[in-house]
Write a protein that holds these residues in place. Structure first.
Motif, short mmCIF file in Angstrom:
data_model
loop_
_atom_site.label_atom_id
_atom_site.label_comp_id
_atom_site.label_asym_id
_atom_site.label_seq_id
_atom_site.Cartn_x
_atom_site.Cartn_y
_atom_site.Cartn_z
N ASN A 276 0.81 -1.21 0.00
CA ASN A 276 0.00 0.00 0.00
C ASN A 276 0.85 1.26 0.00
N ASN A 277 2.14 1.16 0.29
CA ASN A 277 3.02 2.32 0.25
C ASN A 277 3.47 2.65 -1.16
N TYR A 278 3.15 1.81 -2.12
CA TYR A 278 3.53 2.02 -3.50
C TYR A 278 2.37 2.64 -4.28
N LEU A 279 2.72 3.31 -5.37
CA LEU A 279 1.67 3.76 -6.29
C LEU A 279 0.92 2.57 -6.88
N LEU A 280 1.66 1.51 -7.13
CA LEU A 280 1.05 0.31 -7.70
C LEU A 280 0.48 -0.54 -6.57
#
Length: 538
Positions: A276-280
């Motif tokens: 969830n910390n990624y854009l993806l």
């Protein structure tokens, strides 16, 4: 006892036909094995109750990344298994023969057009929804797979279709990795629902996609328009269903494993919070995977990674982690010869004086090869994506091949009267790129689709208008989809480059071992008598 072979004597034409259809999918041996494990040995028939337990979704402690959860989704999932079995059987019968079992499988997962499998998926959704007490407005003209579907869907219905499809994919993926099942986790898919709403429903120009609840929307999506949208935008939605059916039947190794629900979970899904910390996010990876006609394994790994290692291996570059700028970017992507997915998040000004964060959006581009330092466009295939707040895929138009542009500053100080822009671009032409990222990764410029003939037309960001949009970049990510082979190839490339660099830095000290050959003596001689004639040794 079990399934009889069509090569034996006294086999009916109907059995030969259905076995031939099943063999064309490559699943005949799997069906024979499943039937032999599930059927009753005395009657040589498969009880429907056993088959229902085979397809039962018995998740007890689901979690969600969604800010709101539709409570009726849990009841819907509880009835999916029974609804799938209804496709296999005649309602008044309690058992299935081998021929009926194979015929039911062909009806669900046989070789057929995507539109027919979409009808089957909607039929399962409606059957499970009505068992769960939902009020649905879809009607099927007949029991045929290619029948016309009338009525309409509400946005909340579309949300549950996507969550149901995700659950089927999640379940099939966990069973590929292990016979145990992981606790169900539901992603955020509002961008997919809004895509269907914007394409199928009648919404006004003042519709605010940044601040709306899909559960509370009351617009109607006609069934025919939704099917057309799904067929064009998310054709692999049907694979969630077929993969689930095949995975469950393949896992019929022992009867006790089918009838007894597992209470254990598959390892520690610690990567859920990390992802969830990624854009993806997983929901966005799921959306991108649905745009493929045939979903590749690397995209599925991004949807359902079971462990942080799988996620870390696929991440090639992240600006907040590796540093902003084209040079930092290039140090991470150079030598990667495989498909790459690049995501860019930015923020537009809110002209109405609201919070700027309410106008955050994400776009993406998929290349079929690695990046190259060129002063012209290159590439043979690729896609553009509007990812958030509304999802949309822009496939190649076939008119031009200006897929990718990636240009660094030239290494030598050579004068250029008309220097080419330094940065990364997708689509359009030089100077009028569909997407352009500057060399500092400070700003991204998005032009109207009229300047681009490589990718299909459409707005990459909501309310884009005809004028170019130039806004600050918040984050850039690059994900590798080439698998372990592309990663190992990049590692070997970087090792070679490091070796060459080290060799160029080495100085042969023996050359300067005596005073006569040293550069210091040469400089002193030139200073003492600069006009002296010297003979160069050849």
């Amino acid at each position: 006892m079990g399934a009889s072979s069509s090569t034996s004597h006294n086999v009916s034409d109907e059995q030969r036909e259905v076995e031939s259809l099943a063999a064309s999918t490559g699943s005949l041996s799997m069906l024979q094995n499943a039937f032999s494990k599930l059927h009753h040995p005395q009657t040589n028939l498969l009880p429907l109750r056993t088959l229902q337990q085979c397809f039962n979704l018995n998740y007890k402690n689901p979690t969600s990344d969604v800010s709101f959860v539709v409570n009726s989704i849990w009841s819907l999932l509880d009835h999916v298994g029974v609804s799938i079995v209804d496709l296999f059987s005649v309602p008044e019968k309690g058992e299935l023969s081998w021929v009926e079992f194979v015929k039911g499988y062909v009806k669900c997962c046989g070789r057929m057009p995507t539109s027919m499998v979409l009808n089957t998926l909607l039929r399962v959704f409606c059957a499970a929804g009505r068992r769960a007490g939902l009020t649905l407005k879809l009607e099927f003209e007949s029991d045929d797979a290619d029948c016309k579907v009338d009525g309409y869907l509400l946005p909340v219905d579309v949300l549950m279709i996507f969550l149901m499809s995700w659950t089927l994919l999640w379940d099939s993926r966990t069973r590929i990795v292990s016979e145990e099942k992981a606790d169900l986790w539901l992603p955020e898919v509002n961008h997919l629902v809004l895509s269907a709403v914007m394409s199928c429903a009648e919404v006004g120009s003042d519709f605010n996609v940044w601040d709306c609840s899909v559960v509370d929307l009351e617009v109607q999506l006609p069934a025919g328009k939704f099917l057309q949208w799904a067929f064009a935008m998310v054709p692999s939605l049907t694979e969630c269903f077929t993969k689930f059916v095949n995975a469950r039947l393949q896992n019929c190794v022992a009867l006790e494993n089918v009838l007894g629900p597992s209470t254990s979970s598959l390892g520690d899904i610690s990567s859920t919070k990390v992802h969830n910390n990624y854009l993806l996010s997983r929901g966005r990876a799921f959306s991108i995977s649905l745009t493929y006609r045939t979903v590749c394994e690397e995209v599925l790994k991004l949807c359902c990674p079971f462990g942080s290692d799988e996620t870390d291996e696929s991440l090639v570059y992240k600006s907040s982690l590796h540093g902003k700028g084209l040079n930092r970017f290039w140090s991470k992507v150079e030598g990667y010869h495989g498909p790459l997915l690049i995501l860019v998040s930015a923020v537009s000004k809110n002209d109405h004086g609201g919070d700027a964060s309410a106008r955050k959006w994400i776009i993406g581009a998929l290349t079929d090869q690695g990046f190259e330092n060129r002063d012209a466009f290159y590439g043979s295939a690729g896609n553009l994506y509007s990812i958030s707040p509304v999802f949309h895929a822009f496939l190649p138009s076939g008119k031009e091949k200006n897929f990718v542009y990636s240009h660094l500053h030239p290494t030598g100080k050579v004068y250029e009267s008309h220097p080419k822009p330094v940065g990364i671009a997708f689509g359009g032409t030089i100077g009028n790129e569909r997407i352009f990222i500057d060399e500092d990764f400070a700003k991204v410029t998005v032009h109207h689709h009229a300047v681009d003939k490589t990718y299909r037309p459409g707005s990459l960001i909501p309310c884009q208008g005809f004028l170019p949009v130039e806004v600050p970049i918040l984050e850039v990510e690059v994900w590798g989809l080439g698998g372990s082979s592309a990663k190992q190839s990049q590692i070997s490339y970087k090792k070679r480059e490091e070796l060459f660099t080290e060799q160029r830095r080495k100085v042969d000290l023996k050359t300067f071992a005596n005073w006569e050959d040293s550069p210091e003596k040469m400089m002193m001689d030139m200073v003492s008598d600069p006009n002296a004639v010297r003979r160069e040794d050849r």
